[in-house]
Scaffold this motif. Structure first.
Motif, mmCIF file in Angstrom:
data_model
loop_
_atom_site.group_PDB
_atom_site.id
_atom_site.type_symbol
_atom_site.label_atom_id
_atom_site.label_comp_id
_atom_site.label_asym_id
_atom_site.label_seq_id
_atom_site.Cartn_x
_atom_site.Cartn_y
_atom_site.Cartn_z
ATOM 1 N N ASP A 73 0.961 -1.310 -0.280
ATOM 2 C CA ASP A 73 0.141 -0.046 0.056
ATOM 3 C C ASP A 73 0.892 1.230 0.159
ATOM 4 O O ASP A 73 2.267 1.166 -0.095
ATOM 5 C CB ASP A 73 -0.858 -0.140 0.990
ATOM 6 C CG ASP A 73 -0.225 0.113 2.453
ATOM 7 O OD1 ASP A 73 0.887 0.102 2.551
ATOM 8 O OD2 ASP A 73 -1.119 -0.020 3.522
ATOM 9 N N ASN B 144 -2.241 10.697 -0.930
ATOM 10 C CA ASN B 144 -3.180 10.914 -2.346
ATOM 11 C C ASN B 144 -3.204 12.516 -2.721
ATOM 12 O O ASN B 144 -4.159 13.058 -2.631
ATOM 13 C CB ASN B 144 -4.215 10.323 -2.516
ATOM 14 C CG ASN B 144 -4.512 8.892 -2.251
ATOM 15 O OD1 ASN B 144 -3.707 8.266 -1.463
ATOM 16 N ND2 ASN B 144 -5.064 8.015 -3.098
ATOM 17 N N HIS C 50 -13.773 4.711 -5.306
ATOM 18 C CA HIS C 50 -14.293 4.201 -4.223
ATOM 19 C C HIS C 50 -15.682 5.002 -3.749
ATOM 20 O O HIS C 50 -16.556 4.530 -3.200
ATOM 21 C CB HIS C 50 -13.098 4.562 -2.968
ATOM 22 C CG HIS C 50 -12.235 3.630 -3.159
ATOM 23 N ND1 HIS C 50 -10.956 3.941 -3.806
ATOM 24 C CD2 HIS C 50 -12.000 2.408 -2.531
ATOM 25 C CE1 HIS C 50 -10.122 2.886 -3.715
ATOM 26 N NE2 HIS C 50 -10.759 1.957 -2.971
#
Ligand code: 13P
Ligand code: SF4
Length: 333
Positions: free
Chosen positions: A43, A117, A179
């Motif tokens: 991740d 992000n 998402h």
């Protein structure tokens, strides 16, 4: 290498990797064949840690642009390559540095926490960086009396606010197009269909806050953002966990459940199935595909190593400030 088979391409990549003294880092959402040639898969947090610790001279980053930028910020002496410069992130693009500066001016006492992000420019304006696996821990480390500006993901932000019970947290209204589409109705429908399954939900999902309300007791331990709970007031009993992609990988391995429903980008299922052949993994939605992650193909990884393209370099003045926010995060986790 037109017309060349996958096996030959993989061999050429292995040869070039040795020649260039390179390491290939791949995010959990990458295409199966790209994951197969990676030295390390993980991740955002694990990939940044790996970038920080590698001895290789070159890092080929198979992920999206902000991830390669993060590696370049952490390792200014290494050459960081991304196989396709178009691999952006819809969430990272929801806030510009000008918008952030204007927001900070409205809250001069606030501590700013940006999700990983974000662009390097945005990170450089923030006090702390965080990832989905440590967002709760980072926010908990900030003195209670200081307001927090959390950006740019509103679902992760709402999740953190719910788990920490913090009232003085202001959240930027950004979302990830993949998402955000995972809505509460979709999860509740799957819960009714798969009553024996465990549910792994990424906190960027559009269902997160209502799911914490339905099933969570808000006692996230900040280590993988785990909130467990049994359904109440809706007649559904189940096991729901909120985890980063690597948290999901770890959990899938240790779980005794035979069937797990996975609420995140579908790329993660390849590794999950490979590492847990005795378990069944079902995507919450087969539409949960990040087109940016999928821009990185094996062919492009090969070209990246052959031609040493495309270099991602963050200007030193921006990198110095962004590094501070990332290092503060790494010190906490
Ligand atoms: P992770 O850090 O959980 O891998 O998430 C990164 C991401 O971009 C999720 O969409
Ligand atoms: Fe960005 Fe969403 Fe793709 Fe993750 S899945 S890289 S948040 S666009």
């Amino acid at each position: 290498m037109d017309g060349v088979g996958i096996d030959q391409l993989k061999q050429e990549i292995a040869r070039l990797k040795r020649e260039r003294d390179a390491v290939i880092l791949a995010h959990n959402y990458q295409l199966p064949e790209v994951q197969d040639v990676a030295d390390f898969i993980g991740d955002s947090l694990a990939l940044s840690q790996k970038a920080a610790s590698t001895d290789a001279r070159v890092i080929v980053f198979c992920g999206v642009h902000f991830m390669a930028e993060t590696a370049s910020i952490i390792c200014p002496d290494k050459r960081v390559l991304i196989p396709d410069l178009e691999a952006g992130c819809s969430l990272a693009s929801t806030i510009t540095v000008e918008q952030l500066r204007a927001w900070k001016n409205e809250h001069p006492d606030a501590v700013t926490v940006c999700y990983i992000n974000t662009s390097a420019d945005v990170k450089a304006e923030c006090d702390y960086c965080c990832t989905s696996s440590n967002a709760v821990k980072v926010v908990k480390s900030i003195p209670e009396d200081r307001p927090v500006l959390f950006l740019p993901d509103m679902f992760l932000g709402a999740y953190v606010a719910e788990v920490t019970k913090r009232k003085n947290i202001y959240i930027w209204p950004g979302e990830c197009h993949v998402h955000a589409g995972i809505r509460p109705s979709l999860v509740l429908e799957m819960l009714k269909t798969y009553r024996d399954a465990e549910f792994l939900i990424h906190p960027e999902c559009g269902c997160t806050t209502s799911m914490v309300y339905y099933f969570g007791n808000g006692n996230g331990n900040g280590n993988g953002c785990v909130v467990n709970g049994n359904g109440h007031d809706n007649g559904i009993s189940c096991n729901v966990k909120f985890l980063s992609t690597e948290g999901m990988m770890r959990y899938a391995k240790q779980s005794s459940a035979k069937r797990l429903i996975v609420a995140t980008e579908v790329g993660i299922l390849y590794r999950m199935k490979k590492e847990n052949p005795d378990k069944e993994f079902i995507p919450i939605s087969s539409d949960a595909v990040c087109k940016y992650m999928k821009l990185i193909t094996l062919e492009k990884v090969y070209r990246s190593l052959r031609d040493m393209v495309y270099e991602v370099k963050v200007p030193e003045d921006v990198a110095v400030k962004a590094r501070r926010a990332i290092e503060r995060m790494l010190a906490i986790t």
